[in-house]
Design a protein around this motif. Structure first.
Motif, mmCIF file in Angstrom:
data_model
loop_
_atom_site.group_PDB
_atom_site.id
_atom_site.type_symbol
_atom_site.label_atom_id
_atom_site.label_comp_id
_atom_site.label_asym_id
_atom_site.label_seq_id
_atom_site.Cartn_x
_atom_site.Cartn_y
_atom_site.Cartn_z
ATOM 1 N N VAL A 7 0.870 -1.180 0.000
ATOM 2 C CA VAL A 7 0.000 0.000 0.000
ATOM 3 C C VAL A 7 0.900 1.221 0.000
ATOM 4 C CG1 VAL A 7 -1.809 1.293 1.177
ATOM 5 C CG2 VAL A 7 -1.804 -1.206 1.289
ATOM 6 N N LEU A 35 -11.012 4.118 4.547
ATOM 7 C CA LEU A 35 -10.753 4.075 3.109
ATOM 8 C C LEU A 35 -12.037 3.750 2.359
ATOM 9 C CD1 LEU A 35 -8.534 4.094 0.850
ATOM 10 C CD2 LEU A 35 -8.457 1.614 1.119
ATOM 11 N N LEU A 73 0.901 5.573 -0.414
ATOM 12 C CA LEU A 73 0.084 6.785 -0.370
ATOM 13 C C LEU A 73 0.901 7.991 -0.801
ATOM 14 C CD1 LEU A 73 -1.530 6.423 3.197
ATOM 15 C CD2 LEU A 73 -2.368 5.454 1.064
ATOM 16 N N LEU A 123 -2.620 -1.320 5.159
ATOM 17 C CA LEU A 123 -3.195 0.001 4.941
ATOM 18 C C LEU A 123 -2.983 0.898 6.147
ATOM 19 C CD1 LEU A 123 -4.952 2.039 3.385
ATOM 20 C CD2 LEU A 123 -6.966 0.899 4.363
ATOM 21 N N LEU A 130 -2.525 -0.147 -4.377
ATOM 22 C CA LEU A 130 -3.081 -1.048 -3.375
ATOM 23 C C LEU A 130 -3.058 -2.437 -4.003
ATOM 24 C CD1 LEU A 130 -5.994 -0.358 -0.979
ATOM 25 C CD2 LEU A 130 -5.899 -2.551 -2.131
ATOM 26 N N VAL A 185 -4.363 7.094 -2.513
ATOM 27 C CA VAL A 185 -3.735 5.771 -2.566
ATOM 28 C C VAL A 185 -3.134 5.576 -3.956
ATOM 29 C CG1 VAL A 185 -4.074 3.284 -2.346
ATOM 30 C CG2 VAL A 185 -5.348 4.853 -0.869
ATOM 31 N N PRO A 198 -6.695 8.264 3.969
ATOM 32 C CA PRO A 198 -6.442 7.619 2.671
ATOM 33 C C PRO A 198 -7.705 7.560 1.823
ATOM 34 C CG PRO A 198 -6.551 5.976 4.412
ATOM 35 C CD PRO A 198 -6.582 7.308 5.086
#
Length: 623
Positions: A269, A414, A271, A458, A281, A278, A476
């Motif tokens: 993950v 998220l 960011l 995450l 992922l 994001v 996120p």
């Protein structure tokens, strides 16, 4: 003889007259009956029969909306709609459904699963709605059905738009997929919105943003003949198409992450620390989402479901792992901010830690110890003994309080269909969940991210972004703000002394830059940008303290330690913050992270170099 042959004219006349009058009476009665019947039909039952006649002639058909498209950050399609021919049946026009299905089975290839699912759906739908029996007909199947359509009332071949995922397994866990509406979903849905469509978002972004991707159905009034063939469209109200989604996800970076994880069970993950967007992922192994769109076969689904590597499992948001040593920078910040220790606090590490009055030794990963160790050195060397010590000094409730500030032990929010909260233990939690008191030894191992503590990749990436931002917390997000998508919530801030941030980040830089740092020999060479990182090794199976190291190496594949790595870069102006987990391979996570950071940062550095050169040439020419 002659007398017998003479005709009796009066008798014959009477017989003829009787027959004529009888015929007249019958005709009068019949005419009267017809008049009465006509009067009854045309006057007394006019409204009812006129309505029925119109219903037989004119039908209301739902026009499904076009589902919204999904794009990556650079406008490349991740989910689109492609035309396909579908075999459908309208129940009210079919006299014998079993016979019709048998006849169709002679014309097209039908699986028993398709037939069984169709029978369930057709009697749950309105009788005048067309229900799909088979999707994606071949040209040969279309021809066979068309030739025999005159003897199969209610059977149609319709052109429909079917969801298609051009990236197949690359974006499976982030974008998700659509599938047929099941019985449980049907009971909860607004049937007016889903009349005319049989699909719904099942996972990922497809499910989370179902309301805006779906659109609203239209309808059309059509005139048809006795066989149900449409003659003309009398009225049409166009459907409202679903809104398109633009994601922060970058397809190139996603491919780089998937390739780096190829052949492994793990997740990445990443960011953008400034926006919370994001960038990637990824979860491996993955699967082709197109298999689910029109209904996956039982055998194919069983192979995915029963696969020991769990390709359907989104490790990035659902995988809960001990964060292990990746927690140490956050524990260090907590100790500094809570005034538990000063930045220059140090201990002498003999290779183990002991609680006062106890014989049990809590081992450092390096059996001989690191000698005198302060916070920066403890992070760089991932020294367990130092963090055992400061964890006990703080206590579990202080650790819980600070880790929660970084978003650990709770859902990040998220915009994806499913996410697990992880676990950040406390005394109160253990009393409620386990009905037992908290023991000092549990605080010791919490200092190195073991014990009850669990986090998702995450959550670790989100917490790392807070480090990159020196305290600014970003939420996120997968989807960029736009029609139907709310703007990113306001940022929060974790207040800390600037010196505390710099102390911890210095330790994280030495993880990569210092020759004795735990990640230096794997990614520290030939770096063209600065990295602050932290390695972690999460035990899957507890190893007794008296077991020999060579014996500990002989473990089954799924019992080997997990490898973790968190990082952000460049340190001076962070453009990426990421977390990597590789299951049952304690050394692979660092290499995966390096490939992902290179894929994101090197093109940007090359662009900056070209811009600088062009700017320099321009100035030189001007002079």
């Amino acid at each position: 003889m002659a007398a017998d042959t003479i005709k009796d004219h009066p008798r014959e006349r009477r017989l003829v007259n009787f027959r004529v009058w009888l015929a007249v009476v019958v005709m009068i009665l019949m005419t009267t009956g017809l008049v009465i019947r006509a009067f009854n039909l045309q006057v007394m039952q006019y409204d009812e029969l006129a309505t029925q006649s119109e219903e037989n002639r004119i039908h209301l058909r739902t026009v499904p909306p076009v589902r919204g498209l999904i794009y990556d950050a650079k406008g490349r399609l991740l989910a689109e709609n492609r035309p396909s021919y579908t075999l459908t049946i309208i129940r009210e026009r079919v006299e014998d459904m079993d016979w019709t299905l048998d006849e169709l089975g002679k014309l097209v290839t039908l699986d028993q699963e398709d037939v069984d699912e169709f029978k369930e759906r057709v009697y749950q739908s309105r009788p005048f709605n067309s229900v799909p029996l088979k999707y994606r007909l071949s040209e040969r199947e279309i021809a066979r059905v068309s030739v025999n359509q005159h003897r199969l009332p209610g059977v149609n071949v319709e052109a429909q738009l079917i969801r298609y995922y051009p990236q197949k397994n690359t974006m499976a866990h982030a974008v998700g997929y659509v599938g047929r509406i099941n019985d449980r979903e049907l009971k909860k849905l607004d049937t007016s919105l889903y009349s005319g469509t049989n699909i719904i978002g099942k996972t990922g972004v497809e499910r989370y943003y179902e309301d805006i991707l779906l659109g609203k159905p239209g309808y059309q009034e059509v005139e048809s003949n006795a066989r149900g063939r449409v003659l003309r469209v009398l009225k049409r109200v166009d459907p409202i198409p679903g809104k398109d989604l633009h994601l922060y996800l970058d397809l190139d970076l996603q491919k780089a992450a998937m390739n780096a994880l190829k052949g492994k069970r793990g997740a990445v993950v990443a960011l953008d620390p400034k926006t919370g967007g994001v960038l990637t992922l990824a979860s491996t192994p993955s699967y082709d989402t197109n298999s689910f769109v029109t209904g996956i076969g039982y055998k194919e689904y069983s192979n995915l479901r029963d696969n020991i590597n769990r390709p359907l499992y989104n490790r990035a948001t659902l995988g809960e792992y001990p964060p292990a040593s990746t927690i140490k920078p956050f524990v260090g910040l907590a100790a500094l901010d809570s005034d538990t220790v000063e930045s220059d606090y140090r201990i002498f590490d003999k290779g183990y830690f002991q609680l006062p009055g106890e014989e049990r030794r809590y081992r450092n990963w390096k059996r001989k110890g690191d000698g005198w160790t302060n916070l920066v050195r403890a992070i760089a060397r991932s020294n367990d003994t130092y963090f055992y010590d400061i964890a006990v000094k703080m206590g579990i409730d202080t650790i819980h309080e600070y880790m929660t500030m970084f978003g650990l032990g709770q859902r990040t929010g998220l915009d994806i269909a499913s996410e697990r909260p992880g676990l950040m233990p406390s005394r109160a939690w253990k009393r409620q969940a386990r009905g037992a008191p908290w023991y000092p030894g549990e605080t010791v191992i919490s200092g190195i991210g073991q014990g009850y503590m669990l986090a998702t990749p995450l959550q670790l990436a989100t917490a790392t972004a807070v480090l990159a931002n020196r305290g600014t917390v970003v939420k996120p997000r997968l989807a960029k703000p736009g029609p139907g998508v709310a703007p990113v919530p306001p940022f929060a801030h974790v207040e800390k002394d600037e010196k505390d941030w710099e102390t911890v980040i210095k330790g994280m830089r030495e993880v990569v830059e210092n020759p004795r740092g735990t990640a230096a020999y794997r990614i520290g060479k030939n770096l063209k940008y600065t990295v602050a990182g932290k390695t972690g090794t999460a035990q899957v199976v507890g190893i007794p303290q008296d077991i020999k190291e060579e014996e500990a190496q002989v473990l089954e594949e799924f019992q080997k330690d997990h490898g973790l790595f968190i990082a952000f870069a460049p340190v001076e102006d962070p453009k990426i913050a990421l977390a990597v987990i590789v299951e049952n391979d304690s050394k692979a996570a660092v290499g995966v992270a390096r490939k992902v950071m290179d894929a994101w940062l090197l093109p940007q550095l090359n662009d900056l170099t070209k811009t600088s050169l062009l700017s320099g040439n321009k100035k030189e020419g001007e002079l």
